[in-house]
Motif scaffolding. Structure first.
Motif, PDB file in Angstrom:
ATOM      1  N   VAL A  47       0.554  -0.965  -0.009  1.00  0.00           N
ATOM      2  CA  VAL A  47      -0.066  -0.098   0.092  1.00  0.00           C
ATOM      3  C   VAL A  47       0.640   1.093  -0.144  1.00  0.00           C
ATOM      4  O   VAL A  47       0.988   1.701   0.944  1.00  0.00           O
ATOM      5  CB  VAL A  47      -0.991  -0.271   1.510  1.00  0.00           C
ATOM      6  CG1 VAL A  47      -1.281   1.343   1.145  1.00  0.00           C
ATOM      7  CG2 VAL A  47      -1.631  -0.840   1.023  1.00  0.00           C
ATOM      8  N   PRO A  48       0.918   1.870  -0.945  1.00  0.00           N
ATOM      9  CA  PRO A  48       1.735   3.137  -0.993  1.00  0.00           C
ATOM     10  C   PRO A  48       1.064   4.475  -0.820  1.00  0.00           C
ATOM     11  O   PRO A  48      -0.117   4.227  -0.580  1.00  0.00           O
ATOM     12  CB  PRO A  48       2.813   3.092  -2.999  1.00  0.00           C
ATOM     13  CG  PRO A  48       1.320   2.549  -3.428  1.00  0.00           C
ATOM     14  CD  PRO A  48       1.067   1.287  -2.008  1.00  0.00           C
ATOM     15  N   PRO A  49       2.341   5.033  -0.629  1.00  0.00           N
ATOM     16  CA  PRO A  49       1.494   6.577  -0.362  1.00  0.00           C
ATOM     17  C   PRO A  49       0.637   7.301  -1.345  1.00  0.00           C
ATOM     18  O   PRO A  49       0.711   6.072  -2.388  1.00  0.00           O
ATOM     19  CB  PRO A  49       2.903   7.142   0.423  1.00  0.00           C
ATOM     20  CG  PRO A  49       4.361   7.133  -0.837  1.00  0.00           C
ATOM     21  CD  PRO A  49       3.972   5.425  -0.517  1.00  0.00           C
ATOM     22  N   GLY A  50      -0.505   7.916  -1.134  1.00  0.00           N
ATOM     23  CA  GLY A  50      -1.270   8.371  -1.814  1.00  0.00           C
ATOM     24  C   GLY A  50      -2.432   8.663  -1.116  1.00  0.00           C
ATOM     25  O   GLY A  50      -2.422   9.008  -0.007  1.00  0.00           O
ATOM     26  N   VAL A  51      -3.059   9.472  -1.579  1.00  0.00           N
ATOM     27  CA  VAL A  51      -4.387  10.045  -1.421  1.00  0.00           C
ATOM     28  C   VAL A  51      -5.795   9.970  -2.482  1.00  0.00           C
ATOM     29  O   VAL A  51      -6.018  10.653  -2.854  1.00  0.00           O
ATOM     30  CB  VAL A  51      -4.766  12.333  -0.699  1.00  0.00           C
ATOM     31  CG1 VAL A  51      -3.501  12.317  -0.223  1.00  0.00           C
ATOM     32  CG2 VAL A  51      -4.034  12.845  -2.205  1.00  0.00           C
ATOM     33  N   VAL A  52      -4.952   8.782  -3.242  1.00  0.00           N
ATOM     34  CA  VAL A  52      -6.118   8.627  -4.750  1.00  0.00           C
ATOM     35  C   VAL A  52      -6.567   7.059  -4.238  1.00  0.00           C
ATOM     36  O   VAL A  52      -5.453   6.554  -3.531  1.00  0.00           O
ATOM     37  CB  VAL A  52      -5.727   8.773  -6.328  1.00  0.00           C
ATOM     38  CG1 VAL A  52      -5.430  10.337  -6.347  1.00  0.00           C
ATOM     39  CG2 VAL A  52      -4.571   8.017  -6.053  1.00  0.00           C
ATOM     40  N   THR A  53      -7.852   6.365  -4.870  1.00  0.00           N
ATOM     41  CA  THR A  53      -8.192   5.217  -4.533  1.00  0.00           C
ATOM     42  C   THR A  53      -7.158   4.991  -5.104  1.00  0.00           C
ATOM     43  O   THR A  53      -7.414   2.528  -4.434  1.00  0.00           O
ATOM     44  CB  THR A  53      -9.632   4.899  -4.886  1.00  0.00           C
ATOM     45  OG1 THR A  53     -10.293   6.299  -4.099  1.00  0.00           O
ATOM     46  CG2 THR A  53      -9.161   3.338  -4.955  1.00  0.00           C
ATOM     47  N   ASP A  54      -7.081   4.471  -6.654  1.00  0.00           N
ATOM     48  CA  ASP A  54      -5.597   3.411  -6.690  1.00  0.00           C
ATOM     49  C   ASP A  54      -4.427   4.681  -7.760  1.00  0.00           C
ATOM     50  O   ASP A  54      -4.366   5.396  -8.206  1.00  0.00           O
ATOM     51  CB  ASP A  54      -6.399   3.040  -7.796  1.00  0.00           C
ATOM     52  CG  ASP A  54      -5.518   1.879  -9.091  1.00  0.00           C
ATOM     53  OD1 ASP A  54      -4.717   1.470  -8.573  1.00  0.00           O
ATOM     54  OD2 ASP A  54      -6.518   0.675  -9.312  1.00  0.00           O
ATOM     55  N   PRO A  62      -6.522  -0.879  -3.842  1.00  0.00           N
ATOM     56  CA  PRO A  62      -8.347  -0.966  -4.730  1.00  0.00           C
ATOM     57  C   PRO A  62      -8.492  -1.699  -3.738  1.00  0.00           C
ATOM     58  O   PRO A  62     -10.139  -1.947  -3.801  1.00  0.00           O
ATOM     59  CB  PRO A  62      -7.759  -1.037  -5.719  1.00  0.00           C
ATOM     60  CG  PRO A  62      -6.694  -0.428  -5.812  1.00  0.00           C
ATOM     61  CD  PRO A  62      -5.245  -0.910  -5.093  1.00  0.00           C
ATOM     62  N   GLY A  63      -8.271  -3.479  -3.334  1.00  0.00           N
ATOM     63  CA  GLY A  63      -8.275  -4.453  -2.963  1.00  0.00           C
ATOM     64  C   GLY A  63      -9.261  -4.033  -1.357  1.00  0.00           C
ATOM     65  O   GLY A  63     -10.761  -4.467  -1.288  1.00  0.00           O
ATOM     66  N   VAL A  64      -8.341  -3.907  -0.668  1.00  0.00           N
ATOM     67  CA  VAL A  64      -8.994  -2.899   0.738  1.00  0.00           C
ATOM     68  C   VAL A  64      -9.998  -1.332   0.155  1.00  0.00           C
ATOM     69  O   VAL A  64     -11.249  -1.930   1.514  1.00  0.00           O
ATOM     70  CB  VAL A  64      -7.666  -2.407   1.281  1.00  0.00           C
ATOM     71  CG1 VAL A  64      -8.848  -1.740   2.772  1.00  0.00           C
ATOM     72  CG2 VAL A  64      -7.090  -3.072   1.676  1.00  0.00           C
ATOM     73  N   HIS A  65     -10.205  -0.818  -0.617  1.00  0.00           N
ATOM     74  CA  HIS A  65     -11.373  -0.047  -0.295  1.00  0.00           C
ATOM     75  C   HIS A  65     -12.586  -0.952  -1.018  1.00  0.00           C
ATOM     76  O   HIS A  65     -13.968  -0.091  -1.194  1.00  0.00           O
ATOM     77  CB  HIS A  65     -10.744   0.576  -1.851  1.00  0.00           C
ATOM     78  CG  HIS A  65     -11.743   2.296  -2.058  1.00  0.00           C
ATOM     79  ND1 HIS A  65     -12.544   1.081  -2.904  1.00  0.00           N
ATOM     80  CD2 HIS A  65     -11.739   3.483  -1.359  1.00  0.00           C
ATOM     81  CE1 HIS A  65     -13.641   2.530  -3.554  1.00  0.00           C
ATOM     82  NE2 HIS A  65     -12.927   3.397  -2.439  1.00  0.00           N
ATOM     83  N   GLU A  66     -12.292  -1.536  -2.115  1.00  0.00           N
ATOM     84  CA  GLU A  66     -13.647  -2.608  -2.343  1.00  0.00           C
ATOM     85  C   GLU A  66     -14.244  -3.063  -0.783  1.00  0.00           C
ATOM     86  O   GLU A  66     -15.670  -2.802  -0.984  1.00  0.00           O
ATOM     87  CB  GLU A  66     -13.011  -3.596  -2.820  1.00  0.00           C
ATOM     88  CG  GLU A  66     -13.049  -2.917  -4.240  1.00  0.00           C
ATOM     89  CD  GLU A  66     -12.845  -3.873  -5.707  1.00  0.00           C
ATOM     90  OE1 GLU A  66     -13.409  -5.646  -5.162  1.00  0.00           O
ATOM     91  OE2 GLU A  66     -12.775  -4.432  -6.416  1.00  0.00           O
ATOM     92  N   ARG A  67     -13.746  -3.523   0.270  1.00  0.00           N
ATOM     93  CA  ARG A  67     -13.850  -4.146   0.792  1.00  0.00           C
ATOM     94  C   ARG A  67     -14.318  -3.237   1.968  1.00  0.00           C
ATOM     95  O   ARG A  67     -15.711  -3.559   2.919  1.00  0.00           O
ATOM     96  CB  ARG A  67     -12.887  -5.370   1.924  1.00  0.00           C
ATOM     97  CG  ARG A  67     -12.255  -6.307   0.313  1.00  0.00           C
ATOM     98  CD  ARG A  67     -10.764  -6.696   1.198  1.00  0.00           C
ATOM     99  NE  ARG A  67     -10.965  -7.611   1.979  1.00  0.00           N
ATOM    100  CZ  ARG A  67     -10.070  -7.875   2.176  1.00  0.00           C
ATOM    101  NH1 ARG A  67      -8.813  -8.087   2.186  1.00  0.00           N
ATOM    102  NH2 ARG A  67      -9.301  -9.109   4.133  1.00  0.00           N
ATOM    103  N   GLU A  94      -5.259   8.330   4.948  1.00  0.00           N
ATOM    104  CA  GLU A  94      -4.214   9.082   4.059  1.00  0.00           C
ATOM    105  C   GLU A  94      -4.930   8.084   2.454  1.00  0.00           C
ATOM    106  O   GLU A  94      -5.124   8.979   1.692  1.00  0.00           O
ATOM    107  CB  GLU A  94      -3.073   8.878   3.714  1.00  0.00           C
ATOM    108  CG  GLU A  94      -2.510  10.079   4.755  1.00  0.00           C
ATOM    109  CD  GLU A  94      -0.826  10.108   4.523  1.00  0.00           C
ATOM    110  OE1 GLU A  94      -0.312  10.636   5.310  1.00  0.00           O
ATOM    111  OE2 GLU A  94       0.210   9.155   4.223  1.00  0.00           O
ATOM    112  N   ARG A  95      -5.311   7.525   2.606  1.00  0.00           N
ATOM    113  CA  ARG A  95      -5.604   6.590   1.059  1.00  0.00           C
ATOM    114  C   ARG A  95      -7.240   6.958   1.330  1.00  0.00           C
ATOM    115  O   ARG A  95      -7.666   6.941   0.050  1.00  0.00           O
ATOM    116  CB  ARG A  95      -5.538   4.738   1.273  1.00  0.00           C
ATOM    117  CG  ARG A  95      -3.875   5.134   0.873  1.00  0.00           C
ATOM    118  CD  ARG A  95      -2.762   5.723  -0.128  1.00  0.00           C
ATOM    119  NE  ARG A  95      -3.945   5.307  -1.418  1.00  0.00           N
ATOM    120  CZ  ARG A  95      -3.449   3.779  -2.365  1.00  0.00           C
ATOM    121  NH1 ARG A  95      -2.428   3.475  -2.106  1.00  0.00           N
ATOM    122  NH2 ARG A  95      -4.226   3.977  -3.298  1.00  0.00           N
TER     123      ARG A  95
END
Length: 200
Positions: A47-54, A62-67, A94-95
């Motif tokens: 899970v790299p840094p960022g503030v977007v879903t993918d 993104p798989g965590v986001h779906e869950r 942050e994600r």
């Protein structure tokens, strides 16, 4: 009803996590109320840094986001480190920031009508600060934070034993964990019956 437990321990599997051990009390109490419980340990994922879903390039967020979107209940598990949430908990928040602008088909922000709580362990004090930081960030995204939606354990001021190496404070932490589960389920059920409508 589904609950997702997101572990922000710094340890990779299969190393035992103190916070997950206390979190299991919450999970068991939710399961007894008919909630389907799912778990993810972020230290096991890329899970790299960022503030977007993918962010692309092998990003496993993104798989965590779906869950997250499949769950009405989110339970965040984090240790106290130097009086603060773990670095992985901060990475998670942050994600999740991308969810602030994501909406369902009817225009409802995707975090609305979901509840959240926090489980914290650490052999130092600072749990209330950690709980308020994580809960506050998730409330900003639109999650509902019920009353008494947390539990924690710590040894007390200064270094000492960890949760799995002592029985100190377990009765209180575990009874609070069961109350936490009760409140999360009750408020999630209330929101399911009468959801927050789309804004505007």
């Amino acid at each position: 009803m589904r609950a997702l437990f997101v572990s922000c321990t710094l340890k990779k599997s299969p190393e035992r996590s103190n916070t997950e051990t206390l979190g299991a009390v919450v999970a068991d109490a939710l399961a007894q109320q008919g909630v389907e419980v799912d778990h993810v340990r972020l230290a096991d994922l890329d899970v790299p840094p960022g503030v977007v879903t993918d962010v692309g390039d092998g990003d496993e967020w993104p798989g965590v986001h779906e869950r997250l979107l499949d769950a009405e209940i989110l339970v965040v598990l984090t240790l106290t480190w130097l009086g603060r949430p773990s670095s992985i908990a901060q990475r998670m928040l942050e994600r999740m920031d991308a969810m602030m602008t994501e909406t369902a088909d009817d225009g409802t922000p995707v975090a609305y009508n979901r509840v959240t709580g926090v489980v914290v362990t650490g052999n130092e004090d600072g749990a209330h600060h950690v709980i308020s930081e994580v809960s506050g960030a998730l409330a900003d995204l639109g999650y509902t934070v019920p009353g008494q939606a947390w539990t924690y354990w710590n040894q007390g001021p200064g270094p000492g034993d960890d949760y799995v190496s002592t029985e100190h404070g377990h009765d209180w932490a575990q009874s609070t964990a069961r109350l936490m589960a009760h409140n999360l389920h009750a408020v999630a059920a209330a929101l399911a019956a009468r959801p927050v409508p789309p804004p505007g």
